[in-house]
Design a protein around this motif. Structure first.
Motif, PDB file in Angstrom:
ATOM      1  N   MET A  71      81.379  47.083  28.798  1.00 51.20           N
ATOM      2  CA  MET A  71      81.719  45.715  28.411  1.00 51.20           C
ATOM      3  C   MET A  71      81.074  45.382  27.078  1.00 51.20           C
ATOM      4  O   MET A  71      79.941  45.735  26.819  1.00 51.20           O
ATOM      5  N   SER A  72      81.814  44.704  26.246  1.00 56.80           N
ATOM      6  CA  SER A  72      81.244  44.413  24.931  1.00 56.80           C
ATOM      7  C   SER A  72      80.188  43.311  25.059  1.00 56.80           C
ATOM      8  O   SER A  72      80.282  42.430  25.901  1.00 56.80           O
ATOM      9  N   LYS A  73      79.203  43.400  24.182  1.00 52.53           N
ATOM     10  CA  LYS A  73      78.123  42.425  24.210  1.00 52.53           C
ATOM     11  C   LYS A  73      78.510  41.216  23.361  1.00 52.53           C
ATOM     12  O   LYS A  73      79.248  41.345  22.377  1.00 52.53           O
ATOM     13  N   THR A  74      77.988  40.078  23.755  1.00 53.26           N
ATOM     14  CA  THR A  74      78.354  38.843  23.077  1.00 53.26           C
ATOM     15  C   THR A  74      77.184  38.324  22.253  1.00 53.26           C
ATOM     16  O   THR A  74      76.069  38.208  22.750  1.00 53.26           O
ATOM     17  N   VAL A  75      77.456  38.034  20.989  1.00 60.71           N
ATOM     18  CA  VAL A  75      76.438  37.482  20.105  1.00 60.71           C
ATOM     19  C   VAL A  75      76.882  36.069  19.719  1.00 60.71           C
ATOM     20  O   VAL A  75      78.036  35.855  19.339  1.00 60.71           O
ATOM     21  N   LEU A  76      75.959  35.138  19.854  1.00 59.00           N
ATOM     22  CA  LEU A  76      76.243  33.756  19.455  1.00 59.00           C
ATOM     23  C   LEU A  76      75.594  33.513  18.105  1.00 59.00           C
ATOM     24  O   LEU A  76      74.396  33.748  17.939  1.00 59.00           O
ATOM     25  N   THR A  77      76.385  33.069  17.118  1.00 58.36           N
ATOM     26  CA  THR A  77      75.787  32.730  15.833  1.00 58.36           C
ATOM     27  C   THR A  77      75.806  31.210  15.681  1.00 58.36           C
ATOM     28  O   THR A  77      76.845  30.566  15.850  1.00 58.36           O
ATOM     29  N   VAL A  78      74.621  30.689  15.410  1.00 60.97           N
ATOM     30  CA  VAL A  78      74.477  29.237  15.295  1.00 60.97           C
ATOM     31  C   VAL A  78      74.086  28.931  13.853  1.00 60.97           C
ATOM     32  O   VAL A  78      73.023  29.341  13.399  1.00 60.97           O
ATOM     33  N   ASP A  79      74.951  28.270  13.128  1.00 66.67           N
ATOM     34  CA  ASP A  79      74.678  27.993  11.719  1.00 66.67           C
ATOM     35  C   ASP A  79      75.584  26.850  11.286  1.00 66.67           C
ATOM     36  O   ASP A  79      76.742  26.793  11.695  1.00 66.67           O
ATOM     37  N   ASP A  80      75.058  25.943  10.466  1.00 62.29           N
ATOM     38  CA  ASP A  80      75.919  24.874   9.990  1.00 62.29           C
ATOM     39  C   ASP A  80      76.795  25.367   8.842  1.00 62.29           C
ATOM     40  O   ASP A  80      77.706  24.679   8.426  1.00 62.29           O
ATOM     41  N   SER A  81      76.511  26.549   8.356  1.00 58.96           N
ATOM     42  CA  SER A  81      77.339  27.100   7.284  1.00 58.96           C
ATOM     43  C   SER A  81      78.394  28.040   7.856  1.00 58.96           C
ATOM     44  O   SER A  81      78.074  29.071   8.444  1.00 58.96           O
ATOM     45  N   ALA A  82      79.637  27.648   7.700  1.00 58.33           N
ATOM     46  CA  ALA A  82      80.734  28.442   8.246  1.00 58.33           C
ATOM     47  C   ALA A  82      80.755  29.821   7.605  1.00 58.33           C
ATOM     48  O   ALA A  82      81.128  30.803   8.231  1.00 58.33           O
ATOM     49  N   SER A  83      80.339  29.902   6.327  1.00 58.51           N
ATOM     50  CA  SER A  83      80.413  31.192   5.643  1.00 58.51           C
ATOM     51  C   SER A  83      79.413  32.179   6.253  1.00 58.51           C
ATOM     52  O   SER A  83      79.703  33.356   6.400  1.00 58.51           O
ATOM     53  N   ILE A  84      78.231  31.668   6.600  1.00 55.12           N
ATOM     54  CA  ILE A  84      77.243  32.547   7.228  1.00 55.12           C
ATOM     55  C   ILE A  84      77.770  33.022   8.584  1.00 55.12           C
ATOM     56  O   ILE A  84      77.704  34.211   8.922  1.00 55.12           O
ATOM     57  N   ARG A  85      78.307  32.077   9.350  1.00 51.41           N
ATOM     58  CA  ARG A  85      78.847  32.451  10.668  1.00 51.41           C
ATOM     59  C   ARG A  85      79.932  33.501  10.514  1.00 51.41           C
ATOM     60  O   ARG A  85      79.956  34.501  11.236  1.00 51.41           O
ATOM     61  N   SER A  86      80.812  33.289   9.530  1.00 52.88           N
ATOM     62  CA  SER A  86      81.925  34.244   9.427  1.00 52.88           C
ATOM     63  C   SER A  86      81.423  35.579   8.870  1.00 52.88           C
ATOM     64  O   SER A  86      81.942  36.633   9.228  1.00 52.88           O
ATOM     65  N   ALA A  87      80.364  35.540   8.051  1.00 50.10           N
ATOM     66  CA  ALA A  87      79.800  36.800   7.553  1.00 50.10           C
ATOM     67  C   ALA A  87      79.230  37.613   8.716  1.00 50.10           C
ATOM     68  O   ALA A  87      79.394  38.833   8.779  1.00 50.10           O
ATOM     69  N   ILE A  88      78.580  36.901   9.629  1.00 52.60           N
ATOM     70  CA  ILE A  88      78.004  37.593  10.788  1.00 52.60           C
ATOM     71  C   ILE A  88      79.120  38.153  11.666  1.00 52.60           C
ATOM     72  O   ILE A  88      79.074  39.305  12.105  1.00 52.60           O
ATOM     73  N   ALA A  89      80.144  37.336  11.883  1.00 58.53           N
ATOM     74  CA  ALA A  89      81.271  37.799  12.695  1.00 58.53           C
ATOM     75  C   ALA A  89      81.933  39.009  12.036  1.00 58.53           C
ATOM     76  O   ALA A  89      82.266  39.986  12.701  1.00 58.53           O
ATOM     77  N   PHE A  90      82.080  38.949  10.703  1.00 56.68           N
ATOM     78  CA  PHE A  90      82.696  40.064   9.974  1.00 56.68           C
ATOM     79  C   PHE A  90      81.887  41.349  10.132  1.00 56.68           C
ATOM     80  O   PHE A  90      82.436  42.443  10.198  1.00 56.68           O
ATOM     81  N   ALA A  91      80.578  41.176  10.156  1.00 58.79           N
ATOM     82  CA  ALA A  91      79.726  42.360  10.264  1.00 58.79           C
ATOM     83  C   ALA A  91      79.769  42.949  11.669  1.00 58.79           C
ATOM     84  O   ALA A  91      79.797  44.159  11.845  1.00 58.79           O
ATOM     85  N   LEU A  92      79.760  42.078  12.686  1.00 58.88           N
ATOM     86  CA  LEU A  92      79.552  42.561  14.053  1.00 58.88           C
ATOM     87  C   LEU A  92      80.837  42.934  14.779  1.00 58.88           C
ATOM     88  O   LEU A  92      80.840  43.850  15.598  1.00 58.88           O
ATOM     89  N   GLN A  93      81.925  42.235  14.498  1.00 63.80           N
ATOM     90  CA  GLN A  93      83.146  42.491  15.271  1.00 63.80           C
ATOM     91  C   GLN A  93      83.643  43.934  15.156  1.00 63.80           C
ATOM     92  O   GLN A  93      84.033  44.519  16.168  1.00 63.80           O
ATOM     93  N   PRO A  94      83.609  44.530  13.943  1.00 59.05           N
ATOM     94  CA  PRO A  94      84.070  45.925  13.871  1.00 59.05           C
ATOM     95  C   PRO A  94      83.213  46.878  14.713  1.00 59.05           C
ATOM     96  O   PRO A  94      83.658  47.958  15.054  1.00 59.05           O
ATOM     97  N   LYS A  95      81.971  46.469  15.039  1.00 57.73           N
ATOM     98  CA  LYS A  95      81.081  47.328  15.837  1.00 57.73           C
ATOM     99  C   LYS A  95      81.299  47.108  17.327  1.00 57.73           C
ATOM    100  O   LYS A  95      80.551  47.634  18.157  1.00 57.73           O
ATOM    101  N   GLY A  96      82.244  46.271  17.661  1.00 58.79           N
ATOM    102  CA  GLY A  96      82.553  46.091  19.079  1.00 58.79           C
ATOM    103  C   GLY A  96      81.834  44.919  19.732  1.00 58.79           C
ATOM    104  O   GLY A  96      81.909  44.747  20.935  1.00 58.79           O
ATOM    105  N   TYR A  97      81.120  44.135  18.936  1.00 52.44           N
ATOM    106  CA  TYR A  97      80.485  42.964  19.534  1.00 52.44           C
ATOM    107  C   TYR A  97      81.461  41.797  19.544  1.00 52.44           C
ATOM    108  O   TYR A  97      82.303  41.666  18.660  1.00 52.44           O
ATOM    109  N   LYS A  98      81.324  40.949  20.552  1.00 51.30           N
ATOM    110  CA  LYS A  98      82.084  39.720  20.572  1.00 51.30           C
ATOM    111  C   LYS A  98      81.192  38.651  19.935  1.00 51.30           C
ATOM    112  O   LYS A  98      80.007  38.568  20.256  1.00 51.30           O
ATOM    113  N   VAL A  99      81.747  37.890  19.000  1.00 45.88           N
ATOM    114  CA  VAL A  99      80.927  36.890  18.310  1.00 45.88           C
ATOM    115  C   VAL A  99      81.493  35.512  18.598  1.00 45.88           C
ATOM    116  O   VAL A  99      82.689  35.263  18.417  1.00 45.88           O
ATOM    117  N   ILE A 100      80.631  34.624  19.095  1.00 49.28           N
ATOM    118  CA  ILE A 100      81.047  33.236  19.235  1.00 49.28           C
ATOM    119  C   ILE A 100      80.178  32.390  18.313  1.00 49.28           C
ATOM    120  O   ILE A 100      79.062  32.775  17.989  1.00 49.28           O
TER     121      ILE A 100
END
Lengths: 121, 661
Positions: A1-30
């Motif tokens: 099962m894929s692991k879920t990472v929650l990114t909490v940031d008021d900056s959408a760009s930071i959140r999307s940068a984290i999602a961009f980095a982690l999703q290809p590695k199989g993590y689920k990012v919320i």
């Protein structure tokens, strides 16, 4: 099962940068835009790890860590702080509140992935 | 999803708008902390994201801009119209830097503006600012130094996570896994701080680890693993490479220290093994065994104390000592072990002599001579086996003409066989003779008043009668056997060895007598029971099962008490009554069913305490003659428990009943 990472940031760009980095590695990012939303997301989802900014409206990162650590149902989820070089003292404060680690901005994909895999494999 | 850079540019517009709004508000209301914080946060987010997406000049500029605002936020500078004006100009400069795009150098004009704005900001807030345009490039210093070590180094790492770290989501297992990714590791956990269960907090990490790491690793790489463990106890030392550190992946596991006592391998079986040997006096072995027995008892006491005190350090040591004592005991016992062939060897001559004396052609075969048994048992076994072999040849083997008439081979065969079965050794003497004549045994037993003429006995019970004192059925008394001291003497010896005798015989086909003996006399596996206030040990080899003594399903038959266990009725003896304690009315008693003299018999006891392995102490001279006791043992608390001899107790109960009847 894929692991879920929650990114909490008021900056959408930071959140999307984290999602961009982690999703290809199989993590689920919320994503959540501040500490309050982060806390709600933690309660609503099975989250394996949290990456949170410090400075956010409504509830800042340290307040959110304290809230998580005082809630037995959320116990034990590793929380990593996003900090900048100038926030060394905040890093310590976060550590005392119960953060498991930190990532210094600016970060790149490798750095995010290395920290996440160190924390949750 | 749009790319993070696009998201950033959009976000930056919003942030600049927010900054502008906050600055304009501050122009009207310079003390407004909320707007100071808003401006500050907008700057901070812009800086962080800007650096992320390659807007380094922007990041550097805002870094200083932010420093100035930090002074305002902490009260060492104040919002003035001048400051708001410069800040608004700075905001426009930021917009220009954003337009410049990521990873682009400053144009001379922008560099000039950059310098001027920062100088003004510094002047107004009293900050020391230096424009990026004036600073030497840090690009060369910021990248990771690629001085990857290629030589193997050996590191000694000690790591104890900080208290409460498990509750923060620290996963020591992942850290250890990361370390083993760096090279060859040997990880030893340190468990001394682990508390007892009652004070154990699952969110707490009580374990420390010592890691020996060998690989092409430098200190920084190891520190990197423990990056977030700044409050953990961590020592990293480089040590000397040793010969064993050379890459030998297959050998690596073997280098792990085995904390438990190693199981001693039993010495090579058989006499043929050519290893060095030392002759020692048997008495020294006995001394060693006695001292070991005391050690086992002391260790049992230590274990009892450690379970009372419940200190993990003590119980850890106690367990280690237990493992060592177990190993020592096995080794010592194995020293005393001798192959059964030492006894079997004597029978070749005996059979040859007997066969010529009696005029019967008999061949001897032996099997399992390499089976090892305690020396004392070997010593004691010779006489009973001689009796049994004599009996077989004298009474079992028919004369040549009868054998011929029955179509049997002219030469009879006697077989001596030994085999190990669990903690016991089985020694079997079998012949292919005429088998036991149950009618003759019955008649003889009635004649000798061993049984009454109306008593009905099974074949197995009749077979057991040949071991009664003074029993002899041979119609001619030869000088070889039949003096009536044969088989009861055998039983005496086997009883003393805590063994049992099992007879199987088929008319015309032969007889097989099996001696079931413990491997050693010094140690006994027993079941501890309580009768009244005393503890007794029943040899486990004899025990079949334990059942509750019901209030019903019991009958009295001819002075015998019977208990129904599943389908069958099993006679039982109340040990309480037999020993004359007189407390047998108690409720909730239990029955231990044993096999004694080939029969299933129950012993009613007050409680079954549990299984134990214990060292047998011989009874004193005065008590040795007491029937029903095989010895004594000292329990962990120092008290004495008597070891019961199941066979003798059954016989004693039979005798008591017969007298009563």
């Amino acid at each position: 099962m894929s692991k879920t990472v929650l990114t909490v940031d008021d900056s959408a760009s930071i959140r999307s940068a984290i999602a961009f980095a982690l999703q290809p590695k199989g993590y689920k990012v919320i994503q959540a835009e501040d500490g309050r939303a982060g806390l709600a997301a933690l309660k609503a989802n099975a989250v394996d790890m949290v990456i949170t900014d410090l400075n956010m409206p409504n509830m800042n990162g340290i307040e959110m860590i304290r809230a998580v650590r005082s809630d037995r149902t959320l116990d034990g989820v590793p929380i990593v702080l996003l900090t900048t070089e100038s926030q060394k003292e905040k890093m310590l404060e976060g550590k005392q509140a119960g953060a498991a680690g930190w990532i210094v901005k600016p970060f790149d994909e490798q750095k995010i992935c290395a920290v996440v895999s160190k924390m949750i494999g | 999803m749009s790319s993070p850079t696009d998201t950033f540019l959009q976000e930056a517009d919003d942030l600049l708008a927010a900054l502008e709004e906050a600055l304009l508000e501050l122009d009207e209301n310079p003390q407004d902390a909320i707007n100071i914080a808003n401006a500050f946060r907008a700057l901070h987010t812009l800086k962080g994201s800007g650096n992320m997406f390659g807007f380094r000049a922007l990041g550097d500029f805002i870094h200083h801009f932010e420093d100035c605002f930090e002074k305002v936020r902490n009260g060492s500078a104040f919002v003035t119209p001048d400051l708001v004006a410069v800040a608004l100009a700075s905001r426009d400069h930021i917009a220009a830097l954003l337009d410049l795009g990521p990873d682009t150098a400053l144009t001379p004009e922008l560099a000039e503006t950059d310098r001027n704005l920062l100088a003004k900001l510094g002047e107004i807030t009293g900050s020391d600012t230096l424009s990026a345009a004036d600073r030497p490039s840090e690009d060369t210093a910021s990248s990771n130094q690629p001085n990857a070590p290629v030589i193997e180094r050996r590191w000694h790492i000690r790591f104890r996570p900080e208290p409460g770290s498990l509750g923060m989501g620290v996963r020591p297992d992942l850290l250890l896994a990361e370390l083993s990714g760096l090279g060859r590791t040997m990880v030893t956990p340190q468990l001394d701080a682990v508390p007892g269960l009652d004070s154990y907090d699952p969110a707490e990490c009580y374990i420390a680890w010592i890691i020996e790491l060998v690989g092409p690793v430098d200190r920084a790489a190891i520190e990197d693993v423990f990056l977030f463990q700044m409050d953990a106890e961590l020592t990293i030392e480089e040590t000397q490479l040793e010969a064993q550190d050379m890459p030998e992946p297959a050998e690596n596991d073997a280098a792990l220290p085995d904390r438990g006592a190693e199981k001693t391998s039993t010495p090579a079986k058989g006499q043929a093994s050519g290893g060095d040997s030392v002759r020692v006096q048997a008495s020294r072995l006995d001394d060693l065994m006695n001292q070991l027995g005391e050690l086992v008892i002391a260790q049992a006491r230590l274990k009892a104390i450690s379970s009372e005190i419940d200190d993990p350090r003590l119980s850890g040591t106690a367990e280690e000592i237990e493992a060592l004592v177990t190993g020592l005991r096995d080794t010592t016992l194995s020293i005393r072990m001798l192959p059964v062939s030492m006894v079997f060897g004597k029978f070749r001559r005996l059979v040859r002599d007997l066969s010529s004396d009696l005029g019967k052609a008999v061949a001897l075969t032996t099997e399992g001579g390499e089976t090892e048994v305690d020396k004392n048992i070997i010593d004691a076994l010779t006489d009973p086996l001689v009796h049994m072999v004599r009996n077989s040849i004298d009474h079992g083997v028919e004369s040549a003409d009868i054998r011929a008439a029955q179509g049997k081979p002219e030469t009879a065969t006697i077989c001596l066989r030994a085999e190990q079965a669990g903690g016991e050794v089985l020694i079997t003497v079998s012949d292919d003779g005429g088998g036991l004549d149950t009618e003759a045994i019955r008649a003889r037993a009635i004649e000798r008043k061993l049984i009454s003429s109306d008593q009905s006995l099974s074949a197995a019970e009749l077979h057991q009668l040949i071991f009664e004192p003074g029993f002899s059925t041979a119609e001619t008394i030869s000088n070889v056997s039949g003096r009536g001291v044969g088989m009861d003497a055998v039983r005496g010896v086997i009883d003393a060895l805590r063994g049992t005798i099992d007879v199987r015989s088929r008319p015309g086909e032969g007889t097989e007598v099996t001696l079931r003996l413990p491997l050693t006399l010094a140690i006994i596996d027993g079941l501890m029971v309580r009768v009244d206030d005393d503890h007794f040990v029943i040899p486990l080899a004899a025990v079949e099962e334990c059942v509750d003594l019901p209030d019903r399903n019991m009958v009295h038959d001819n002075g015998r008490r019977m208990l129904q266990i599943r389908e069958s009725w099993v006679p039982y003896i109340d040990l309480d009554q037999l020993f004359g304690f007189g407390q047998s009315g108690a409720k909730g008693r239990r029955v231990v069913v044993v096999t004694a003299d080939g029969r299933r018999i129950g012993f009613a006891v007050d409680d079954v305490v549990g299984q134990l392995q214990t060292v047998i102490k011989p009874l004193s001279r005065f008590h040795r003659s007491v029937e029903g006791l095989a010895g004594a043992t000292i329990l962990g608390d120092g008290s004495v428990a008597l070891i019961l001899d199941a066979n003798a107790i059954v016989r004693r109960a039979d005798a008591v009943r017969q007298i009563a009847a």
